[in-house]
Design a protein around this motif. Structure first.
Motif, mmCIF file in Angstrom:
data_model
loop_
_atom_site.group_PDB
_atom_site.id
_atom_site.type_symbol
_atom_site.label_atom_id
_atom_site.label_comp_id
_atom_site.label_asym_id
_atom_site.label_seq_id
_atom_site.Cartn_x
_atom_site.Cartn_y
_atom_site.Cartn_z
ATOM 1 N N ASN A 64 12.964 -5.114 4.575
ATOM 2 C CA ASN A 64 13.364 -4.929 3.166
ATOM 3 C C ASN A 64 13.526 -3.449 2.842
ATOM 4 O OD1 ASN A 64 10.372 -5.951 3.122
ATOM 5 N ND2 ASN A 64 10.497 -5.039 1.125
ATOM 6 N N GLU B 18 9.951 -1.747 -9.973
ATOM 7 C CA GLU B 18 9.775 -1.571 -8.536
ATOM 8 C C GLU B 18 10.669 -0.426 -8.066
ATOM 9 O OE1 GLU B 18 8.489 -5.586 -6.425
ATOM 10 O OE2 GLU B 18 10.581 -5.666 -7.039
ATOM 11 N N TRP C 42 18.573 -1.913 0.138
ATOM 12 C CA TRP C 42 18.298 -3.122 0.932
ATOM 13 C C TRP C 42 19.290 -4.210 0.533
ATOM 14 C CZ3 TRP C 42 14.155 -6.910 -1.169
ATOM 15 C CH2 TRP C 42 14.089 -8.061 -0.366
HETATM 16 C C1 FRU Z 1 10.530 -4.167 -3.474
HETATM 17 C C2 FRU Z 1 9.068 -4.297 -3.090
HETATM 18 C C3 FRU Z 1 8.277 -3.072 -3.471
HETATM 19 C C4 FRU Z 1 7.134 -3.113 -2.501
HETATM 20 C C5 FRU Z 1 7.810 -3.631 -1.260
HETATM 21 C C6 FRU Z 1 6.936 -4.453 -0.358
HETATM 22 O O1 FRU Z 1 11.377 -4.972 -2.714
HETATM 23 O O2 FRU Z 1 8.525 -5.470 -3.678
HETATM 24 O O3 FRU Z 1 7.899 -3.034 -4.817
HETATM 25 O O4 FRU Z 1 6.530 -1.865 -2.284
HETATM 26 O O5 FRU Z 1 8.917 -4.396 -1.673
HETATM 27 O O6 FRU Z 1 7.588 -4.711 0.858
#
Ligand code: FRU
Length: 460
Positions: free
Chosen positions: A21, A201, A290
């Motif tokens: 990711n 995020e 991503w």
């Molecule tokens: C975003 C997220 C971030 C976190 C990560 C975990 O896609 O949820 O907030 O740090 O992925 O893999």
């Protein structure tokens, strides 16, 4: 399985197998570009043990996979090393800030430093002995405190960094400040907060030049820049353009987030948890994101992988100052093989013309449409309509006066699978408007978890 592997991209960044990711800590160091990313070493789905995988490149296109940079080992990250960013300290080299999921499943911020600064590959990272360096402040729960940005040097010579958060029913950029990059104090107020979004995020905060496509380093602060604030919520990456007032530690956007589909987005396809970095080699700011696919869990497991990184994009402020412009980095030309050109092709209404001699799944297309007659265009008031809805209401098969016209991409021979990228021309208040949409509703016959509807790419 063989058949499905043909859907693997050969242009985009992908590890040989497993789940990927967010891009993490992109940077350039001693002649080498680095990309870290969220990776599940044990399978093709998001996992309980996420780590920082690490790859390097000389051109941002061809990558070498190195050993993993950060894996859960200590109480402060024993349940995962989640997203974060790199900051280059003047005269000292790069530092990583990342979110650890600690032994209590609480999100905390940690620091890691290169073991050997003379290694351009930065192969080994040492976690700071005094981690964690930030823990959830009062009013912020342990699952709403993550994803530190690249830090910047502020007007008073202190470092600033933001962490994505959610508190008191507000999504926010929680601001921390430090003199030495080790001891961090929370600023009383967030740099920006709003009731109109969910948890933020992977925030990103950076200056853009007002009158140049050149990028600037993250700490640059002068009359010639505006500041971009980006946050991920509701499955998309949204941004604002505005003014950073360091004396007040405030961000004043030209237009606040509204929490509606009118907010500016980096991308209207599958693109999330993105992050920029300043490339001092070519004086540009580069955006990674991503590409979260839509395959079902079962299909991901059968394929043995899921997710890819976008082609890196050069990003800058549009001349209007109202939105950002992005373009694949120029190095993408390294991927170009056979060139197929066509000129002066007349397209009759309702016709489909097949471009032959290309590999349809891996094509980079440049196309110019010339329209004989614009007078006919329907009127559209751009301030009154949501381009997103316009794309959905009139999909690629609904005829208008000027459009739709465009490309059927990734199409099978019988056209049962296809992704229409289409345009419509309208007469606006001041001039003509182009609506660009993509219609992924028919892009696969396989059942998908989130085909993502029809998306407006841009209206300008
Ligand atoms: C975003 C997220 C971030 C976190 C990560 C975990 O896609 O949820 O907030 O740090 O992925 O893999």
């Amino acid at each position: 399985l063989q058949e499905q592997q043909s859907y693997r991209s050969s242009f985009h960044f992908q590890p040989p197998k497993n789940w990927l990711n967010d891009p993490n800590g992109p940077m350039w160091y001693k002649g080498v570009y680095h990309l870290f990313y969220q990776y599940n070493p044990y399978g093709a789905l998001f996992g309980d043990v996420m780590i920082w995988a690490h790859s390097v490149s000389h051109d941002l296109i061809n990558w070498i996979h190195l050993n993993h940079a950060l894996c859960p080992t200590e109480p402060y990250d024993i349940n995962s090393c989640w997203s974060g960013s790199a900051t280059t300290l003047p005269g000292k080299g790069p530092v990583i800030l990342y979110t650890g999921i600690d032994a209590n499943h609480c999100q905390v911020q940690n620091m890691a430093l290169p073991k050997n600064l003379s290694d351009p590959l930065l192969e080994e990272w040492i976690k700071f002995a005094q981690n964690p360096i930030m823990t959830p402040p009062d009013g912020v729960e342990g699952n709403n405190f993550r994803d530190p940005t690249t830090a910047w040097l502020s007007h008073d010579g202190k470092w600033s960094v933001i962490i994505g958060g959610w508190s008191n029913n507000q999504g926010m950029a929680i601001l921390y400040r430090s003199e030495d990059f080790v001891n961090w104090t929370k600023n009383q107020d967030p740099l920006y907060s709003t009731e109109r979004t969910g948890m933020w995020e992977c925030p990103d905060f950076y200056p853009v030049s007002v009158n140049s496509t050149d990028g600037v380093d993250t700490s640059v602060l002068n009359e010639g820049v505006k500041h971009v604030m980006k946050a991920g919520f509701n499955s998309h990456d949204y941004y604002m353009i505005g003014t950073y007032v360091p004396e007040m530690e405030k961000y004043i956007p030209d237009n606040d987030f509204t929490g509606t589909s009118m907010d500016l987005r980096y991308d209207h396809g599958k693109f999330y948890a993105s992050k920029t970095f300043f490339d001092s080699v070519k004086n540009r700011r580069i955006l990674w994101g991503w590409v979260n696919e839509s395959d079902s869990r079962e299909d991901d497991m059968e394929k043995g992988w899921s997710g890819l990184q976008s082609i890196p994009r050069h990003i800058w402020l549009d001349r209007s100052g109202k939105q950002l412009v992005q373009w694949p980095i120029e190095e993408i030309s390294k991927l170009h093989g056979k060139k197929v050109s066509l000129f002066h092709k007349k397209l009759d209404s309702g016709s489909i013309f097949e471009v032959q001699g290309i590999t349809a799944s891996q094509a980079d297309v440049e196309v110019v449409f010339e329209l004989p007659e614009l007078q006919e265009a329907e009127f559209l008031n751009p301030t009154a309509v949501d381009p997103q809805l316009l794309c959905t209401d009139a999909n690629a098969s609904i005829k208008g006066r000027l459009g739709p016209f465009g490309l059927l991409t990734l199409a099978t021979k019988d056209l049962t699978e296809q992704t229409a990228i289409f345009f419509r021309i309208f007469k606006g208040l001041k001039g003509y408007l182009v609506l660009m949409c993509s219609d992924p509703s028919r892009f696969s016959l396989v059942s998908l978890t989130d085909p993502n509807g029809i998306e407006a790419l841009n209206i300008k």
